[in-house]
Design a protein around this motif. Sequence first.
Motif, mmCIF file in Angstrom:
data_model
loop_
_atom_site.group_PDB
_atom_site.id
_atom_site.type_symbol
_atom_site.label_atom_id
_atom_site.label_comp_id
_atom_site.label_asym_id
_atom_site.label_seq_id
_atom_site.Cartn_x
_atom_site.Cartn_y
_atom_site.Cartn_z
ATOM 1 N N ASP A 142 0.836 -1.209 0.000
ATOM 2 C CA ASP A 142 0.000 0.000 0.000
ATOM 3 C C ASP A 142 0.869 1.257 0.000
ATOM 4 O O ASP A 142 0.639 2.204 -0.759
ATOM 5 N N SER A 143 1.893 1.239 0.853
ATOM 6 C CA SER A 143 2.802 2.387 0.967
ATOM 7 C C SER A 143 3.581 2.610 -0.333
ATOM 8 O O SER A 143 3.674 3.737 -0.836
ATOM 9 N N GLU A 144 4.132 1.523 -0.893
ATOM 10 C CA GLU A 144 4.910 1.644 -2.135
ATOM 11 C C GLU A 144 4.029 2.041 -3.318
ATOM 12 O O GLU A 144 4.469 2.743 -4.227
ATOM 13 N N LEU A 145 2.774 1.610 -3.261
ATOM 14 C CA LEU A 145 1.818 1.972 -4.307
ATOM 15 C C LEU A 145 1.537 3.481 -4.264
ATOM 16 O O LEU A 145 1.459 4.142 -5.310
ATOM 17 N N ASN A 146 1.404 4.014 -3.047
ATOM 18 C CA ASN A 146 1.201 5.464 -2.894
ATOM 19 C C ASN A 146 2.401 6.245 -3.415
ATOM 20 O O ASN A 146 2.247 7.280 -4.063
ATOM 21 N N ASN A 147 3.610 5.739 -3.121
ATOM 22 C CA ASN A 147 4.828 6.401 -3.613
ATOM 23 C C ASN A 147 4.886 6.365 -5.135
ATOM 24 O O ASN A 147 5.259 7.347 -5.782
ATOM 25 N N PHE A 148 4.503 5.212 -5.710
ATOM 26 C CA PHE A 148 4.483 5.058 -7.164
ATOM 27 C C PHE A 148 3.495 6.056 -7.782
ATOM 28 O O PHE A 148 3.781 6.709 -8.782
ATOM 29 N N SER A 149 2.334 6.163 -7.129
ATOM 30 C CA SER A 149 1.306 7.089 -7.593
ATOM 31 C C SER A 149 1.821 8.530 -7.593
ATOM 32 O O SER A 149 1.601 9.285 -8.546
ATOM 33 N N THR A 150 2.526 8.884 -6.522
ATOM 34 C CA THR A 150 3.092 10.246 -6.410
ATOM 35 C C THR A 150 4.115 10.499 -7.515
ATOM 36 O O THR A 150 4.125 11.564 -8.139
ATOM 37 N N LEU A 151 4.969 9.515 -7.749
ATOM 38 C CA LEU A 151 5.982 9.647 -8.807
ATOM 39 C C LEU A 151 5.328 9.900 -10.167
ATOM 40 O O LEU A 151 5.781 10.746 -10.947
ATOM 41 N N VAL A 152 4.241 9.153 -10.443
ATOM 42 C CA VAL A 152 3.550 9.299 -11.732
ATOM 43 C C VAL A 152 2.881 10.674 -11.834
ATOM 44 O O VAL A 152 2.965 11.344 -12.872
ATOM 45 N N LYS A 153 2.242 11.109 -10.740
ATOM 46 C CA LYS A 153 1.570 12.419 -10.741
ATOM 47 C C LYS A 153 2.563 13.550 -10.983
ATOM 48 O O LYS A 153 2.272 14.523 -11.674
ATOM 49 N N GLU A 154 3.751 13.404 -10.380
ATOM 50 C CA GLU A 154 4.757 14.479 -10.475
ATOM 51 C C GLU A 154 5.643 14.348 -11.713
ATOM 52 O O GLU A 154 6.521 15.180 -11.940
ATOM 53 N N PHE A 155 5.411 13.308 -12.488
ATOM 54 C CA PHE A 155 6.248 13.053 -13.664
ATOM 55 C C PHE A 155 6.069 14.150 -14.714
ATOM 56 O O PHE A 155 4.961 14.411 -15.174
ATOM 57 N N THR A 156 7.164 14.778 -15.055
ATOM 58 C CA THR A 156 7.143 15.804 -16.094
ATOM 59 C C THR A 156 7.545 15.154 -17.410
ATOM 60 O O THR A 156 8.613 14.534 -17.497
ATOM 61 N N VAL A 157 6.696 15.300 -18.383
ATOM 62 C CA VAL A 157 6.934 14.655 -19.681
ATOM 63 C C VAL A 157 8.228 15.193 -20.296
ATOM 64 O O VAL A 157 8.399 16.407 -20.443
ATOM 65 N N PRO A 158 9.188 14.303 -20.620
ATOM 66 C CA PRO A 158 10.467 14.760 -21.184
ATOM 67 C C PRO A 158 10.295 15.376 -22.578
ATOM 68 O O PRO A 158 9.483 14.913 -23.369
ATOM 69 N N THR A 159 11.064 16.415 -22.817
ATOM 70 C CA THR A 159 11.047 17.053 -24.143
ATOM 71 C C THR A 159 12.315 16.720 -24.930
ATOM 72 O O THR A 159 12.407 17.002 -26.109
ATOM 73 N N GLU A 160 13.277 16.115 -24.233
ATOM 74 C CA GLU A 160 14.522 15.672 -24.868
ATOM 75 C C GLU A 160 14.812 14.246 -24.416
ATOM 76 O O GLU A 160 14.462 13.849 -23.309
ATOM 77 N N ALA A 161 15.501 13.499 -25.256
ATOM 78 C CA ALA A 161 15.800 12.105 -24.931
ATOM 79 C C ALA A 161 16.731 11.966 -23.734
ATOM 80 O O ALA A 161 16.734 10.938 -23.059
ATOM 81 N N ASN A 162 17.508 13.013 -23.435
ATOM 82 C CA ASN A 162 18.433 12.918 -22.299
ATOM 83 C C ASN A 162 17.745 13.195 -20.954
ATOM 84 O O ASN A 162 18.362 13.064 -19.902
ATOM 85 N N GLU A 163 16.470 13.579 -20.997
ATOM 86 C CA GLU A 163 15.711 13.807 -19.753
ATOM 87 C C GLU A 163 15.037 12.494 -19.349
ATOM 88 O O GLU A 163 13.831 12.326 -19.427
ATOM 89 N N LYS A 164 15.822 11.566 -18.891
ATOM 90 C CA LYS A 164 15.282 10.211 -18.688
ATOM 91 C C LYS A 164 15.273 9.733 -17.239
ATOM 92 O O LYS A 164 14.785 8.653 -16.946
ATOM 93 N N GLU A 165 15.826 10.549 -16.324
ATOM 94 C CA GLU A 165 15.938 10.092 -14.922
ATOM 95 C C GLU A 165 14.573 9.824 -14.295
ATOM 96 O O GLU A 165 14.375 8.808 -13.630
ATOM 97 N N ALA A 166 13.624 10.749 -14.492
ATOM 98 C CA ALA A 166 12.298 10.593 -13.877
ATOM 99 C C ALA A 166 11.596 9.348 -14.414
ATOM 100 O O ALA A 166 10.997 8.577 -13.658
ATOM 101 N N LEU A 167 11.704 9.129 -15.727
ATOM 102 C CA LEU A 167 11.072 7.949 -16.337
ATOM 103 C C LEU A 167 11.721 6.668 -15.814
ATOM 104 O O LEU A 167 11.039 5.679 -15.523
ATOM 105 N N SER A 168 13.036 6.716 -15.635
ATOM 106 C CA SER A 168 13.765 5.557 -15.113
ATOM 107 C C SER A 168 13.318 5.223 -13.694
ATOM 108 O O SER A 168 13.143 4.053 -13.334
ATOM 109 N N SER A 169 13.079 6.260 -12.873
ATOM 110 C CA SER A 169 12.607 6.054 -11.489
ATOM 111 C C SER A 169 11.221 5.427 -11.471
ATOM 112 O O SER A 169 10.920 4.553 -10.650
ATOM 113 N N ILE A 170 10.383 5.876 -12.395
ATOM 114 C CA ILE A 170 9.019 5.320 -12.476
ATOM 115 C C ILE A 170 9.060 3.848 -12.865
ATOM 116 O O ILE A 170 8.346 3.019 -12.287
ATOM 117 N N ILE A 171 9.930 3.514 -13.815
ATOM 118 C CA ILE A 171 10.044 2.109 -14.249
ATOM 119 C C ILE A 171 10.493 1.232 -13.077
ATOM 120 O O ILE A 171 9.957 0.140 -12.856
#
Length: 597
Positions: free
Chosen positions: A33-62
Amino acid sequence: MNTTTYEQTWDLDVFFEGGSSSPAFATHLETLDSELNNFSTLVKEFTVPTEANEKEALSSIITAFVNVGAKMRQAGAFVSCLSAQDTKDKKANMLRGKVTQLSATFQTVLTNFDQKLVTIDQAVFEALLQAEPFQEISYVLNERRNRAKEKLSTEEESLINSLGIDGYHAWGQMYDTIVGKLKIPFEENGEIKELSAGQAHNKFSSSDRNVRKNVFEHWEKAWGEQADYIGASLNHLAGFRLNVYKQRNWEEVLKEPLDINRMSKQTLETMWKAISDNKAPFVEYLNRKAKLLGLEKLSWYDLDAPISKTESKVSYQEGAEFILEQFSHFGPELTEFTKKAFEDRWIEAEDRDGKRPGGFCTSFPESDQSRIFMTFSGTPSNVSTLAHELGHAFHQHAMKGVHTLNRSYAMNVAETASTFAEMIVADASVKNATTEEERIALLEDKIQRSVAFYMNIHARFIFETSFYEERKNGIVSTERLNELMEQAQKTAYCDALDQYHPSFWSSKMHFYITGVPFYNFPYTFGYLFSLGIYAKAIEEGTDYENKYIALLKDTASMTVEELASKHLGVDLTQPEFWEKAVRLSIKDVEEFLTLTN
């Protein structure tokens, strides 16, 4: 000589000690439940990358996706095992409700994530897929993005997931509750016993026709008495799906099951046509079996009847040792894995009251283990089922080392691995027969499976296709469901039977599984696809095991058409592969007809 005695009950305490009252499992659900909430927060705060080198946030979500997914599968597998081993375990049913709720939340978060993938510029997305760490999971990410494009908005899809907890999934659970209470009376040695659905179903393999007929009459009566409740479940499950499809502008009922199974409609239609065009030998087999049993025509309850006068019974130990011996002729990895499954008590096979009917294999990804559920009563068919489920477990084992997101293979290829294992054992049984009578009986057991895939499963597919068309216009009555089922069986069995099973729609749990719609044609696909692989394995001998494992590793990261092209060099949209596969099983029929002439 093997000196190890294999136990018939599984070990679930190795995961969470204490069954449905396990404090460790309660902690696991809190962590999830706790990790699911954290995952949800990560997705909500995820900023869509505009360049291919902006990959850290997507990597964290994966990373979070992988961790939460593994915990969710672990929890789902545990409650499935608890519910199956004891249908009266009320705590297990409550836990299942909790896991269903968490799963719906997880799906909602994934819906949000998928919609964000959609908003990434195409050029940027393609560039991201070429970069590490996304390159190896590019197929899955692309698939998620494309599927999301065809769905509703994030808010609407989230609402569907939420309503599904007490709607869609609840109707599936209602079916399990009804089945758990179902009892089939059976008279033995002057004493009336009450059998569970699983125990009663095993009686259809009895050599005594009076036993089979008696059980079938009580079977039909018991399911008939519950038909209104079960019919409501079926209607509401279909109604929920159809309403969702309508909102998404999906006109084709098969769109979702075909997408899930990563196959085209052309492949499915080509497969069914190859089967329909080649049913004549199987009708001849059914007629011959009827003659051997002294009947004009077979009835439904005669389909699994042994033709041998002496019923072949084997102990669980003998069955296990036979499977191990036959697997050893295929390859060392399959053999060692299977030995471990028996020794470490991965299998629940005890023949006792209170168990759910049927069999399954489920994986515990955090523990790198699987569990197999069935009821073993000593028939050759039970040995085949055991081999079948071990094939599923080996498939999960073969995926070790593959990225977690590349392990979510669909049901059709899952059934390939299981049927392949079953085939190794069935073929060996026939070859090892010491008398002609035994060879005929074992050959017949093998042909029964072909009939199941070409006729029984076909009947299910025809029924569901017809039912969904009628359901679009409103509730379908239980009487009409019976009519549709009998019509489907007559078509699928080419009018070869004397008496059919109109209430089959209520007794077959596959119609009530909410995870995968149209839980039928993937079985036939898996059977025929595995025949093609099996032919290649015979050709290449023990050297084929590594190639087989390589094929299994690819089962969740490409379409089935691509998989067949890469590993077998065939085109599944064309009839040649399917006809060749069907002809392999016709050889069994021809040998059977010759031996029984």
